[in-house]
Enzyme design. Structure first.
Site, PDB file in Angstrom:
ATOM      1  N   ARG A 147      36.688  13.205   0.285  1.00  0.00           N
ATOM      2  CA  ARG A 147      35.346  13.689  -0.100  1.00  0.00           C
ATOM      3  C   ARG A 147      35.490  15.054  -0.747  1.00  0.00           C
ATOM      4  NH1 ARG A 147      31.594  10.254  -0.065  1.00  0.00           N
ATOM      5  NH2 ARG A 147      31.647   9.772   2.164  1.00  0.00           N
ATOM      6  N   HIS A 199      31.806   9.517  -8.295  1.00  0.00           N
ATOM      7  CA  HIS A 199      33.117   9.388  -7.661  1.00  0.00           C
ATOM      8  C   HIS A 199      34.202   9.379  -8.744  1.00  0.00           C
ATOM      9  CE1 HIS A 199      31.214   8.732  -3.930  1.00  0.00           C
ATOM     10  NE2 HIS A 199      31.577   7.492  -3.640  1.00  0.00           N
ATOM     11  N   CYS A 231      31.192   1.355  -3.481  1.00  0.00           N
ATOM     12  CA  CYS A 231      31.029   2.025  -4.787  1.00  0.00           C
ATOM     13  C   CYS A 231      32.366   2.335  -5.463  1.00  0.00           C
ATOM     14  CB  CYS A 231      30.226   3.304  -4.611  1.00  0.00           C
ATOM     15  SG  CYS A 231      30.739   4.284  -3.206  1.00  0.00           S
ATOM     16  N   GLN A 247      35.571  11.666  -3.856  1.00  0.00           N
ATOM     17  CA  GLN A 247      34.260  11.030  -3.708  1.00  0.00           C
ATOM     18  C   GLN A 247      33.136  12.039  -3.469  1.00  0.00           C
ATOM     19  OE1 GLN A 247      36.410   7.250  -1.648  1.00  0.00           O
ATOM     20  NE2 GLN A 247      34.201   7.307  -1.365  1.00  0.00           N
TER      21      GLN A 247
HETATM   22  N1  HSE Z   1      31.413   4.509   1.155  1.00  0.00           N
HETATM   23  C1  HSE Z   1      31.162   5.263  -0.035  1.00  0.00           C
HETATM   24  C2  HSE Z   1      31.334   6.720   0.214  1.00  0.00           C
HETATM   25  C3  HSE Z   1      29.786   5.049  -0.558  1.00  0.00           C
HETATM   26  O1  HSE Z   1      31.343   7.151   1.384  1.00  0.00           O
HETATM   27  O2  HSE Z   1      31.442   7.472  -0.736  1.00  0.00           O
HETATM   28  C4  HSE Z   1      29.250   3.727  -0.840  1.00  0.00           C
HETATM   29  O3  HSE Z   1      30.052   2.668  -1.122  1.00  0.00           O
END
Ligand code: HSE
Length: 365
Positions: free
Chosen positions: A265, A272, A135, A162
Site C-alpha cells: 500500500r 494502483h 482490482c 496500491q
Molecule cells: N483489495 C484491493 C486493495 C482492492 O486492497 O487495494 C479491491 O480489489
C-alpha cells in the site's frame, strides 16, 4: 422489462458505477429498484424508470422480485443474503463487486475486455453468478491482454503499489488526514532544515495524535508491505489472489500461469500501480511485444520507454479518473532474452471495480 435491484450504490464503488451509468445513459431499458440496508421507504435516486422509494436490502421477498441484483455492498452482505436468497428459490442473475463468491466453481469472474467470450458462453449455459475481480488482477490483465492472448506468458512477478482507495473510503480520507497533519507540522516549523524536519515528522507519525484508526499505521510518508489477511503460505491474501483469479478469468483449467509478488500500500489515492517482471515462454523481439500490448483493447495505453513520457503519462496522477490502463517501461531485462520489464497503472475504481460490473449488466439486459 427486466427488473434490476441495486444494493450498495452509495458506497465508493457503487457511486462510481452510478456515475458511469449516468454518463453512458444506461438507465432506461430496465426498471431500477434501489435497496438500502438502513433507510427503507425514503426516496430513491431519480434515474429513468426508477421505482420511487428505497426497498429493504434484507427483505428476501422484495429481492426475489428482481431479475438481476447488482451489489457493491461488500462481502458481509453477500454472505448474509446470497445463500438464503438462492435457497428460497430465486434464480435471477447476481452481479457482485465483493470477493465472497469469486472462487466458487459455478461463478464467473467478469472482465469484459479480456473474457467477454467466456462470459457469453457462461450466460448461454445458464450461469447466474457474475463477480468482479480483484482490482489489481483486473488491471494487470487489461494491461497485458496482448501477451496472454498469444499465450506468451510463462510467469509474472508483480510488485504492487496500491492506492488507499483499495482499502475503502474511510482509509482514503484517513490518508488525506495524515497528509494534513504533516502539512501542519511543516507550517509550524518554518525555515527548519530537512534533517530536523525528518525527526519531527517521524515522531509525528509515531504519536498518538496521528490519525491511523483505519490503516493502523502511517501511510503518508510511509509504505505498508501487507494487504489483507495472512495465509499459511506466507503470502498475503491480496498476493494469493493474483494467480488464482487471473487464471480463472482467462479460463485456464489449472493455474497455468504463475503470478506472485509483494503487494504494497502506498500513498496514492485511487490508482494502483504494478512493477512487473514477465517471463515469456519464448523469446520475442521487443517491437513485437510492444505491438501485442498496444493493440489488445481500446483501454490499454502504451507509454514509450523514455523518462519524459513515463513521468508524464505512467503515473496515478495521469491515469486517475480515466478509463485508461497505462503500461510502459517495457524493455528486455538483463536476466535474459525472454524476460520483460514493465510498469502499469490503472484506476482501481473504474476498470478495477465498477466498469466490469456495468459491462456485464449491459450484456444481461
Ligand atoms: N483489495 C484491493 C486493495 C482492492 O486492497 O487495494 C479491491 O480489489
Amino acid at each position: 422489462m427486466k427488473k434490476v435491484g441495486f444494493i450498495g450504490w452509495r458506497g465508493m464503488v457503487g457511486s462510481v458505477l452510478m456515475e458511469r451509468m449516468k454518463t453512458e445513459n444506461d438507465f432506461g431499458p430496465f426498471e431500477s429498484y434501489f435497496f438500502t440496508t438502513s433507510q427503507k421507504g425514503l426516496a430513491a435516486p431519480k434515474y429513468k424508470n426508477t421505482h420511487s422509494t428505497l426497498l429493504d436490502a434484507f427483505n428476501l421477498d422484495e429481492l426475489k422480485g428482481m431479475d438481476i441484483i447488482l451489489t457493491c455492498q461488500g462481502g458481509d452482505y453477500t454472505k448474509e443474503v446470497y445463500q438464503n436468497l438462492r435457497s428460497s428459490g430465486w434464480n435471477g442473475h447476481w452481479i457482485d463487486a465483493a470477493s465472497a463468491l469469486r472462487m466458487k466453481d459455478n461463478s464467473i469472474i467478469v472482465l469484459d475486455p479480456v473474457n467477454r467470450p467466456l462470459i457469453e458462453q457462461y450466460i448461454d449455459r445458464g450461469g447466474k453468478d457474475f463477480i468482479g475481480g480483484n482490482c489489481t488482477v483486473s488491471l494487470l490483465l487489461i494491461a497485458l491482454q496482448g501477451l496472454f492472448r498469444e499465450n506468451l506468458v510463462e510467469w509474472i512477478s508483480s510488485m504492487t503499489y496500491q492506492a488507499a482507495s483499495g482499502a475503502g473510503a474511510k482509509n482514503m480520507i484517513e490518508l488525506l488526514g495524515q497528509m494534513n497533519a504533516v502539512g501542519e507540522c511543516l507550517n509550524q516549523n518554518p525555515g527548519t532544515d530537512a534533517l530536523l524536519l525528518d525527526r519531527k515528522m517521524t515522531s509525528l507519525m509515531h504519536s498518538q495524535d496521528f490519525p491511523k484508526e483505519n490503516f493502523g499505521h502511517p501511510l503518508a510518508l510511509n509504505v505498508l508491505p501487507w494487504i489483507d489477511v495472512e495465509l499459511p503460505s506466507g503470502q498475503s491474501k491480496e498476493e494469493w489472489k493474483a494467480q488464482v483469479e487471473a487464471n480463472k478469468i482467462l479460463g485456464n483449467a489449472s493455474e497455468d500461469i504463475k503470478i506472485d509478488g509483494t503487494c504494497v500500500r502506498v500513498g496514492a489515492l485511487r490508482s494502483h500501480s504494478q512493477g512487473l517482471t514477465i517471463k515469456l515462454k519464448k523469446s520475442a523481439d521487443i517491437k513485437t511485444v510492444e505491438e501485442l500490448i498496444q493493440g489488445a483493447n481500446p483501454w490499454v495505453k502504451f507509454v514509450a520507454n523514455n523518462k519524459a513520457e513515463s513521468l508524464k503519462s505512467l503515473t496515478p496522477a495521469a491515469v486517475s479518473g480515466t478509463m485508461n490502463v497505462a503500461i510502459g517501461r517495457v524493455r528486455k531485462m538483463s536476466m535474459g532474452e525472454d524476460f520483460i520489464n514493465a510498469f502499469t497503472v490503472g484506476d482501481q475504481l473504474l476498470w478495477g471495480a465498477a466498469e466490469p460490473l456495468r459491462c456485464v449488466l449491459k450484456m444481461l439486459i
